[in-house]
Design a protein around this motif. Structure first.
Motif, short mmCIF file in Angstrom:
data_model
loop_
_atom_site.label_atom_id
_atom_site.label_comp_id
_atom_site.label_asym_id
_atom_site.label_seq_id
_atom_site.Cartn_x
_atom_site.Cartn_y
_atom_site.Cartn_z
N VAL B 220 0.85 -1.19 0.00
CA VAL B 220 0.00 0.00 0.00
C VAL B 220 0.89 1.24 0.00
N LYS B 221 0.63 2.12 -0.96
CA LYS B 221 1.43 3.33 -1.13
C LYS B 221 1.05 4.34 -0.04
N SER B 222 2.04 4.82 0.71
CA SER B 222 1.76 5.78 1.77
C SER B 222 2.98 6.68 2.00
N ILE B 223 2.99 7.33 3.17
CA ILE B 223 4.07 8.27 3.50
C ILE B 223 4.63 7.88 4.87
N CYS B 224 5.93 7.98 5.02
CA CYS B 224 6.58 7.67 6.29
C CYS B 224 6.02 8.54 7.40
N THR B 225 5.89 7.96 8.59
CA THR B 225 5.26 8.68 9.70
C THR B 225 6.27 9.38 10.60
N TYR B 226 7.57 9.28 10.29
CA TYR B 226 8.54 9.81 11.25
C TYR B 226 8.88 11.29 11.07
N CYS B 227 9.67 11.66 10.07
CA CYS B 227 10.13 13.06 10.09
C CYS B 227 9.49 13.88 8.99
N GLY B 228 9.80 15.16 8.99
CA GLY B 228 9.19 16.11 8.06
C GLY B 228 9.64 15.99 6.62
N VAL B 229 10.60 15.11 6.33
CA VAL B 229 11.00 14.94 4.94
C VAL B 229 9.84 14.36 4.14
N GLY B 230 9.10 13.43 4.75
CA GLY B 230 7.91 12.91 4.09
C GLY B 230 8.21 11.94 2.96
N CYS B 231 9.07 10.98 3.21
CA CYS B 231 9.43 10.01 2.17
C CYS B 231 8.24 9.12 1.82
N LEU B 235 3.90 0.20 2.12
CA LEU B 235 3.70 -0.63 3.31
C LEU B 235 3.33 -2.03 2.86
N ASN B 251 7.96 8.44 -5.69
CA ASN B 251 7.79 9.66 -4.90
C ASN B 251 8.96 10.61 -5.17
N VAL B 253 10.11 13.00 -3.54
CA VAL B 253 10.87 13.44 -2.37
C VAL B 253 12.07 12.53 -2.13
#
Ligand code: SF4
Ligand code: SF4
Ligand code: SF4
Ligand code: FES
Lengths: 542, 345
Positions: B220-231, B235, B251, B253
């Motif tokens: 599933v295509k999503s965005i990392c939940t950790y930092c503001g880079v937003g990789c 999943l 992506n 980014v």
């Protein structure tokens, strides 16, 4: 945020992440980029590898220094004199971009007058940086463009954080490093959706899209959109909320996904404040140290269990997608808020999906006006994106600035030292930092075995010379105290910290760093000074 | 960029000037066997598997051969076949043949090359097999290094150097004793390695392989939940669990890159300590409750504390939609602007 918005008209990163590798000069100040923003740091390292000048300004010898052309080790809390010293050199040597200053900036004369106080001998004395190094950095930055500035908490987490940010925007402005590719002023946001929560108006003084709450036209607009009576009185900031709770003025606090017991500067004060509340609701994915204090704990779904969007540090609105069903009886935060609102008889919370919420966001937030889930299905869009046909904005301020006049403000500055300096009782300066392997208060990363294995305990980084004077060994458990509290921690002897400076993270509940730190607030941005405070390190005598 | 025309095995193809013959072939959908080449990295020319014959006389390695207009390339010239076969035979002879239980079975580049070249059991009988018996490095919590499977292609070394600029690993010793190692031959966990796993995703065989090898049933295509880079992340889901995370190559980014937290920091999601029901305080203790009980208590208190007696702290970790509703609730229902979040920290 506040600082940059005053100067440029927007508080966000001016350029895009992928542009960084194209810069000819990069000034990285107050950012431990390889640890806090590892994938963005790849861009910085790529630029350096391709021959760009990398100027690292950081009291500590951080990992990025391995790639640096120049490393400036200013005394903590002296970023303003350092940057103003660079600016003065640039102007004195005729390297400023006069055209840009004339066409696109205002208040140059007043600003220039404030440079009086920053002659290089004086600057070198306060910052402890050799004069030649400041001159060299100034020349590189001014003459080898495009030049990008990156900064992070090391700049904003000071009681003079807003001054620091203005010093940065001043430097970029006088050299014309704004509104063009691979240049700009680039604040790197710490947490995944800091940018988005600001954009969405999770701030006391603005509605979504930074529309001021005190302006009657905005009040009317939102009263109409939401069908409710709204207040024009700006609310309390984060730290003020804890102060008012402490004094019994706030009775109920609804706290979502935060862990102030560990993250709040001067954490003891925050804990006492929360104990005085009549009613504390905490909504989180784990029973954090803060949730354990609550009267009601609401179980939230994690990012993998819900749909929605995050806005990253370069203002890109990106889709997150539900991959698995919410664990147990957890619910996505938006559903929980809707349930509370409905329970209280409110209307306007009848959403059946985040996509519907985004439609409402777009209708009231000009910079998100053109955002819809269809458009960001595969690739996110960078705001401002005012309408459906707008492609988004990778670079801000290309034509004009977002200030009322359309021109950027050069802001006169003077030097004020950190609120708390070392003295006989507390002879060392403590700064806080982040680990590559952990995140914020560790409620997620410390539950990942492998990350915990790579980095499992707080270490007090201390220069071997200081350690020797205190009779401390490597890996020795010591007591560290400040005027506000004390904790115990293991030492790590390292040249990363210069003599006189020690450093800790705040990921570990066992050694809660923020019982030590200073809550002296920056008067504008109201960010507590967690970057510097005076401490004493002592041997534990059995 | 201008275009040139080259001929590969009688087929005319267009190629961008400045690319290599191997790149040009790949961009035109033609397979030339190769092992040490990786599209993200500078060509190294180490494995010699990508040999071709140029203009009917010169043997060259295609990953380092720049295209030239009018160039004629043969990938199936008998001399090319012979060199390639010898090279691959040697690699196969020195490789532990545990394919069936190897996690790279069917995605292994060595298998692919061996199959393409057509290695038969008899071919390798004439070699003295010498599978290396250096112990595995299992020190890193997220991946292992199995030297016996390493084909010394150097892709990991170049990834750590060219892309990550970390230089945690390099070749140690020369010749037959050569191996991939850290500075001072320390276990990888004690080296400068930042556990980004970028070398692991690029290793063509199972020499570097993740400890967790559970294949997802879907991504599933999503965005990392950790930092503001937003990789961007993919999943990996199996049943009701997240079992893997991969970088999202589409992506803009991160273009597929991830750091240690983004790639390996997902186990908190299905952690047993996740809160699963609401809790309410009864006689000083937090006890499990139904949503209705929790909401009743909230309504009772919040209704009494509207206006200046109320404050909300939203979060920089939750979505825009979540944050939007929390501030709307605070302003429109609770009648106060006492809403902030921890961005200031
Ligand atoms: S470990 Fe993998 S990538 Fe590294 S040299 Fe060996 S085979 Fe190549
Ligand atoms: S995991 Fe990352 S840092 Fe470690 S060796 Fe591989 S590429 Fe280098
Ligand atoms: S993968 Fe690493 S750099 Fe990328 S968003 Fe996640 S934490 Fe940040
Ligand atoms: S791929 Fe060309 S030499 Fe290895």
């Amino acid at each position: 945020m506040a600082g940059l918005a005053t100067a440029l008209g927007s508080g966000a990163m001016t350029n895009s992440i992928h542009e960084i590798s194209g810069a000819k000069t990069i000034l990285a100040i107050g950012t431990n980029t390889t640890q806090a923003h590892p994938v963005l740091a790849l861009q910085v390292k790529k630029a350096a590898r391709n021959g760009a000048n990398l100027i690292v300004a950081n009291p500590k010898e951080i990992d990025l220094c391995r790639h640096a052309t120049i490393h400036i080790q200013q005394r903590p809390g002296t970023d303003v004199p350092l940057l103003m010293g660079m600016i003065r050199t640039i102007i004195d040597e005729g390297l400023a971009d006069q055209n840009f200053i004339k066409e696109r900036c205002e208040d140059f004369d007043q600003f220039k007058a404030s440079l009086q106080d920053f002659d290089l001998d004086h600057v070198s004395e306060i910052t402890t940086v050799p004069k030649e190094l400041i001159v060299e950095a100034a020349r590189l930055y001014a003459t080898s463009g495009p030049a990008a500035i990156l900064y992070c908490m090391g700049i904003t987490q000071h009681c003079h954080g807003t001054d620091n940010v203005w010093a940065i925007s001043n430097l970029a402005l006088i050299t014309g490093n704004l509104g063009k590719p691979s240049a700009g002023v680039n604040p790197l946001r710490g947490q995944n959706n800091v940018q988005g929560s600001c954009d969405m108006g999770a701030l006391p003084d603005v509605y979504p899209g930074y529309q001021k709450v005190h302006l009657p036209e905005n009040q009317q607009k939102f009263e109409k959109a939401w069908g409710a009576k709204l207040s024009t009185e700006p609310g309390l900031t984060h730290s003020e909320i804890f102060d008012d709770a402490y004094h019994g003025k706030i009775k109920s606090l609804y706290l979502i996904g935060e862990n102030p017991v560990l993250s709040e500067a001067n954490a003891n004060h925050a804990i006492e404040a929360m104990e005085k509340l009549e009613f504390l609701v905490v909504q989180d994915i784990f029973l954090t140290e803060t949730a354990a204090m609550a009267d009601v704990v609401l179980p939230a779904a994690s990012f993998a269990e819900k749909n929605g969007t995050f806005s990253n540090t370069e203002r890109r609105i990106q889709r997150i997608r539900q991959a698995i069903a919410p664990v147990g009886e957890t619910k996505p935060d938006w559903q929980i808020v809707c349930a509370i609102a409905k329970k209280m008889g409110a209307s306007g919370f009848e959403f059946s999906s985040p996509e519907e919420i985004m439609q409402e966001i777009a209708s009231v937030t000009p910079s998100y006006g053109g955002i819809s889930y269809d458009r960001i299905e595969s690739v996110g869009i960078q705001w401002p994106c005012p309408n459906q046909d707008h492609p988004g904005t990778p670079i801000l301020h290309t034509e004009k600035f977002g200030t009322p006049s359309g021109k950027a403000k050069l802001i006169p500055l003077s030097f004020r030292d950190a609120a708390e300096l070392p003295d006989d009782d507390y002879p060392l300066m403590l700064t806080t930092d982040r680990s590559l392997f952990h995140y914020h208060t560790g409620s997620m990363t410390r539950r990942v075995d492998g990350l915990e294995q790579l980095d499992s305990e707080e270490l007090l980084k201390i220069n071997p010379q200081d350690a020797r004077e205190l009779g401390l060994e490597d890996q020795e458990m010591v007591k560290i105290s400040s005027r506000r509290g004390e904790t115990t921690v293991k030492t790590k002897l390292t040249g990363i910290c210069p003599p006189g400076l020690v450093s800790m993270t705040f990921h570990f509940a066992e050694s809660p760093t923020n019982v030590l730190t200073n809550a002296a607030l920056d008067p504008v941005a109201k960010i507590p000074e967690t970057k510097v405070c005076a401490v004493r390190v002592e041997k534990i005598v059995a | 960029m201008s275009e040139v025309t080259i001929t590969i095995d009688g087929l005319e193809i267009k190629a961008r000037e400045g690319t290599t013959v191997l790149q040009a072939a790949q961009e035109n959908g033609l397979y030339i066997p190769n092992l040490c080449n990786h599209p993200d990295l500078d060509p190294a020319g180490l494995c010699r598997v990508c040999v071709v014959k140029m203009d009917d006389w010169k043997i060259a390695i295609s990953c380092k051969l720049p295209v030239k207009d009018g160039m004629v390339i043969s990938t199936e010239d008998p001399e090319v076949q012979q060199i390639r076969k010898n090279t691959v035979e040697l690699l196969v002879a020195n490789h532990p043949m545990t394919c069936l239980t190897c996690e790279r079975d069917s995605t292994c580049e060595l298998q692919k090359v061996a199959h393409y070249v057509g290695i038969k059991p008899d071919d390798i009988k004439r070699y003295r097999r010498s599978v290396r018996s250096i112990p595995m490095d299992t020190s890193n919590p997220f991946f292992d290094m199995d030297h016996s499977k390493c084909i010394l292609c150097g892709i990991c070394v170049r990834t750590c150097d060219e892309l990550q600029n970390i230089n945690a690993i390099n070749y140690a010793q020369r010749g037959v004793a050569s191996l991939i190692s850290t500075l001072g031959n320390k276990p990888i966990a004690e080296s400068r390695c930042e556990s980004c796993g970028e070398c692991v995703v690029r290793c063509p065989v199972a020499a570097l392989s993740p400890k967790n090898t559970m294949e997802p049933m879907r991504q599933v295509k999503s965005i990392c939940t950790y930092c503001g880079v937003g990789c961007g992340v993919m999943l990996g889901v199996r049943g009701d669990q997240i079992v893997s995370v991969e970088g999202d190559y589409d992506n803009p980014v991160n273009q597929g890159s991830l750091c240690v937290k983004g790639r390996y920091g997902y186990k908190f999601i299905n952690h047993p300590e996740r809160l699963k029901t609401p809790l309410v305080r009864k006689n000083g203790e937090l006890v499990e409750a139904t949503w209705d009980e929790a909401l009743d208590q909230i309504e009772a208190k919040f209704s009494k504390h509207k206006g200046e007696k109320f404050a909300a702290l939203a979060s920089a970790r939750i979505t825009n939609e979540d944050n939007y509703l929390i501030q709307k609730f605070t302003r429109a229902v609770m009648g106060t602007n006492n809403i902030d979040h921890c961005a200031r920290l």
